[in-house]
Design an enzyme around this catalytic site. Structure first.
Site, mmCIF file in Angstrom:
data_model
loop_
_atom_site.group_PDB
_atom_site.id
_atom_site.type_symbol
_atom_site.label_atom_id
_atom_site.label_comp_id
_atom_site.label_asym_id
_atom_site.label_seq_id
_atom_site.Cartn_x
_atom_site.Cartn_y
_atom_site.Cartn_z
ATOM 1 C CE1 TYR A 198 1.016 -0.526 4.348
ATOM 2 C CE2 TYR A 198 -0.930 0.765 4.862
ATOM 3 C CZ TYR A 198 0.228 0.148 5.260
ATOM 4 O OH TYR A 198 0.614 0.202 6.582
ATOM 5 C CE1 TYR B 84 -6.108 0.749 5.740
ATOM 6 C CE2 TYR B 84 -6.031 -0.707 3.846
ATOM 7 C CZ TYR B 84 -5.597 -0.366 5.106
ATOM 8 O OH TYR B 84 -4.638 -1.127 5.730
ATOM 9 C CB ALA C 42 -0.322 -11.903 -0.611
#
Ligand code: ADP
Ligand code: SF4
Length: 707
Positions: free
Chosen positions: A61, A180, A324
């Site tokens: 991020y 977020y 990931a």
């Protein structure tokens, strides 16, 4: 070897807007603890995945503006031209190997505390996230955004997108997930606005639409625009026009992004630990997306099996296989499938130590892959290791995770290696631990190493061989590595919060006793001040085998540290469903068979509970008697031709499996190495080119309004 044609579909190129991924392997954005202060480590880390065959490799991020500041958690920034140069190292490194580079632009909104930038956090309606995780807690509440703030947000995204393009990225993200800022607009609990951005889903999704539009305008025809979105909550919400609000949302945005990157809403469900969730656990939430868009869809699911990956594509769930954790555990996963070596894949075990490193604000670590994060600073490559520096023979005593990793890496270097293991089977602690509820997948640590070792003719394993110091002297290898593990202690926990006060007698056990088959009579109390998984998993194990179990801990939660590995919420659910009684903030102060006395951790209150067996899960101490005995005989060692005796793993310092594997690997890497190459290089931010005055001007206008 050649690729199995069954997996050809995984190697088809996929068009993503104006760019094309060379295959379907997509290393999704994930935090890796490497901020702009570690630009070379970060670039090498992402480059290694590209080298390993991933068609797309993304950053973690990246904040678009100082009003999105996650400090002290390790987030990256793309706030100015210096940050552009720093990120360009990543895109260049990824491009060197023919992969596309993606960048996850991010605004944290009301979920970040802006601890470093000290601006008031932004949110749709001033609603804060009252997190239970201490890392996410804060005592500053966000303020509600007005129309100027929304215009500013769109401008920041556009400016960051232009910087991302200048930094060489091919795929630029809008991130509407995981609590977020854009995600906060999607949920009515966060968003109580009465303007065009609140109310109906069409209104709540408006900010995401506009972010996509300004991003596309900013990057032009050069880059694809991806939308990363969490769909778990929305899928649970009814809609008047679609099966759920998630369906309605995907229908509304349909072909607007070039790529849908779909995920779940919170770290514990999105990055669910294998202890509680199987491979592919996202599918029931995200399977519908492809039916509502013509754009490619990427999603994750801890996929390590190529057959499961093919299944996702053939069944129309995903177009690109996102990863990931599997890309951390094995950056070369795609290459191995391509080369017909799928049996060589170092499969992720789902322990989430990697995630704990982000919570710890340090570069990523991995139980399976000790080289991760060390590619640049130590020069460790996941698939290559330097040849032996001498003709030495090495004896490794103990075949737990440390001994096995050490023997494997030494063997790969070409040394003659003998491994002696006292038990009839190799595996050390894994022999028992993988039989505990939910921990079977951790057996991959052993399975992978066993299979790799079987192919090395220069490594011999001797099972059922408990060696003494005298026998080791007789064997006379050049180097001896002691990997004999650790034992749990029967110590209590003092008011000073250290293990003290030995408790002996009938009815008192440790996890070692349970592993060795001790008869545990109920009612049982498991007393846990180790705080990781062992206390809770033993409590669950004993309860599921029919015992009445109480779980006692001086901490505020069961398995208090497991908040770091995303396991804690589900540990509490598991204990509850197994009927385990919880006693938190309590110390054991006395035990007589039949009764256990607990004292409040912060008070003097005492409670007595019925208890016939007490299992203490607290301190561990190294089993290093063999090492001490050998170290006390320097002349005999010399006479036997033994040049060094070293300890690794738990025999050196008891820790988690990740520490043992790392310790074994490091020994193997460093044997006979030039001392000048030991230790690690320290990374540093790139020198700033932007003058401080210009940099502050860049953000000043907005920040003045924000304060
Ligand atoms: P680590 O996590 O550091 O690898 P483990 O406890 O998992 O440690 O493994 C240590 C292994 O060492 C166990 O399998 C144990 O049986 C073995 N071991 C302990 N003492 C001896 C010995 N004297 N000779 C051979 N093997 C031993
Ligand atoms: Fe998988 Fe554990 Fe490695 Fe993370 S640390 S990638 S969960 S094996």
């Amino acid at each position: 070897m050649v690729r199995n044609p069954r997996y050809d579909i995984l190697f088809e190129p996929v068009r993503i807007g104006p760019v094309t991924a060379r295959n379907r392997f997509y290393a999704v954005p994930h935090a890796a603890g490497m901020t702009n202060s570690m630009p070379h480590m970060r670039a090498k880390f992402r480059e290694t995945k590209a080298e390993g065959g991933w068609g797309v490799v993304c950053t973690g991020y990246v904040s678009i503006h100082p009003s999105s500041d996650d400090a002290p958690l390790p987030f990256a920034t793309l706030w100015d031209e210096d940050d552009v140069r720093s990120h360009a190292l990543v895109s260049e490194a990824v491009h060197r190997h023919g992969a596309l580079a993606g960048i996850e632009l991010w605004h944290g909104g009301g979920s970040v505390m802006n601890r470093a930038s000290r601006t008031a956090p932004l949110s749709p309606s001033g609603t804060s996230w009252m997190a239970t995780h201490v890392n996410f807690m804060g005592n500053q509440r966000p303020r509600a955004m007005d129309a100027h703030d929304i215009a500013a947000l769109l401008r920041w995204q556009a400016e960051a997108a232009r910087r991302a393009r200048r930094a060489g990225f091919d795929i630029v993200y809008v991130y509407a997930g995981m609590g977020y800022l854009p995600y906060e607009f999607l949920l009515p609990e966060w968003n109580q606005r009465t303007d065009a951005y609140g109310g109906s889903l069409r209104n709540r999704v408006r900010i995401v639409r506009e972010l996509l539009e300004v991003t596309r305008e900013a990057v032009g025809e050069r880059c694809a625009v991806a939308l990363r979105i969490s769909l778990e909550e929305l899928r649970a919400r009814p809609s008047e026009v679609a099966p759920s609000e998630a369906h309605e949302l995907v229908g509304l945005l349909a072909d607007l992004p070039d790529l849908w990157d779909v995920k779940l809403d919170s770290s514990p469900t999105d990055c669910a630990p294998s202890r509680f969730s199987p491979e592919g656990s996202h599918e029931p939430i995200v399977e519908f997306v492809k039916k509502l868009t013509r754009r490619p869809v990427v999603g994750v699911g801890r996929f390590t099996s190529p057959d499961a990956m093919v299944g996702q594509i053939r069944r129309g769930v995903l177009d690109l296989i996102g990863a990931a954790r599997p890309s951390i555990a094995d950056p070369f996963l795609p290459r191995k499938i391509d080369e017909g070596r799928e049996q060589d894949i170092r499969e992720c075990i789902g322990c989430n130590i990697c995630i704990s490193s982000w919570h710890d604000s340090v570069p990523v670590r991995c139980t399976q892959n000790p080289t991760i994060g060390e590619e640049w600073r130590r020069g460790w490559h996941p698939e290559r290791i330097p040849p032996a520096g001498s003709t030495s023979s090495i004896l490794v005593v103990g075949a737990g995770p440390a001994g096995l990793e050490c023997a494997l890496s030494l063997g790969r270097r070409g040394y003659e290696v003998s491994v002696a293991e006292a038990a009839d089977e190799i595996g050390g602690r894994l022999r028992f631990e993988t039989r505990l509820p939910g921990l079977a997948a951790w057996g991959r640590v052993l399975d992978w190493r066993r299979a790799q070792l079987e192919r090395l003719p220069n490594v011999s394993i001797y099972r059922g061989n408990r060696l003494t110091a005298e026998e080791i002297l007789e064997l006379g290898n050049t180097h001896v590595v002691i990997a004999t593990g650790a034992r749990w202690a029967r110590l209590l926990y003092s008011a000073l919060e250290i293990p003290a006060g030995r408790l002996e007698g009938p009815g008192i056990f440790t996890p070692d006793d349970v592993a060795e088959g001790a008869r545990i009579e109920g009612p049982v109390a498991v007393y846990d001040f180790d705080n990781y998984y062992m206390g809770s998993v033993l409590a669950e194990h004993l309860a599921r085998s029919g015992q009445r179990v109480a779980y006692v801990t001086p901490a505020g939660h069961a398995s208090a540290w497991a908040i770091m590995s995303n396991e804690q919420p589900q540990i509490h659910r598991a204990l509850f469903s197994a009927g385990v009684a919880l006693h938190t903030l309590s110390r054991v102060t006395a035990f007589a068979p039949g009764e256990l006395t607990l004292t409040g951790q912060f008070t003097d209150t005492t409670t007595r509970i019925p208890c016939r067996s007490l299992v203490i899960v607290g301190a561990r101490f190294a089993s290093d008697a063999l090492h001490q005995s050998l170290a006390a005989q320097p002349e005999e060692l010399t006479a036997a031709g033994i040049r060094s005796v070293s300890r690794i793993g738990d025999a050196l310092a008891p820790g988690a499996i990740v520490h043992a594997v790392y310790s074994g690997h490091r020994y193997a890497r460093e044997l006979d190495a030039d001392p000048a190459t030991l230790g690690f290089r320290r990374d540093a931010p790139l020198a700033r080119h932007t003058t401080p005055a210009a940099a502050s001007r860049a953000a000043r206008g907005d920040l003045e309004r924000l304060t």
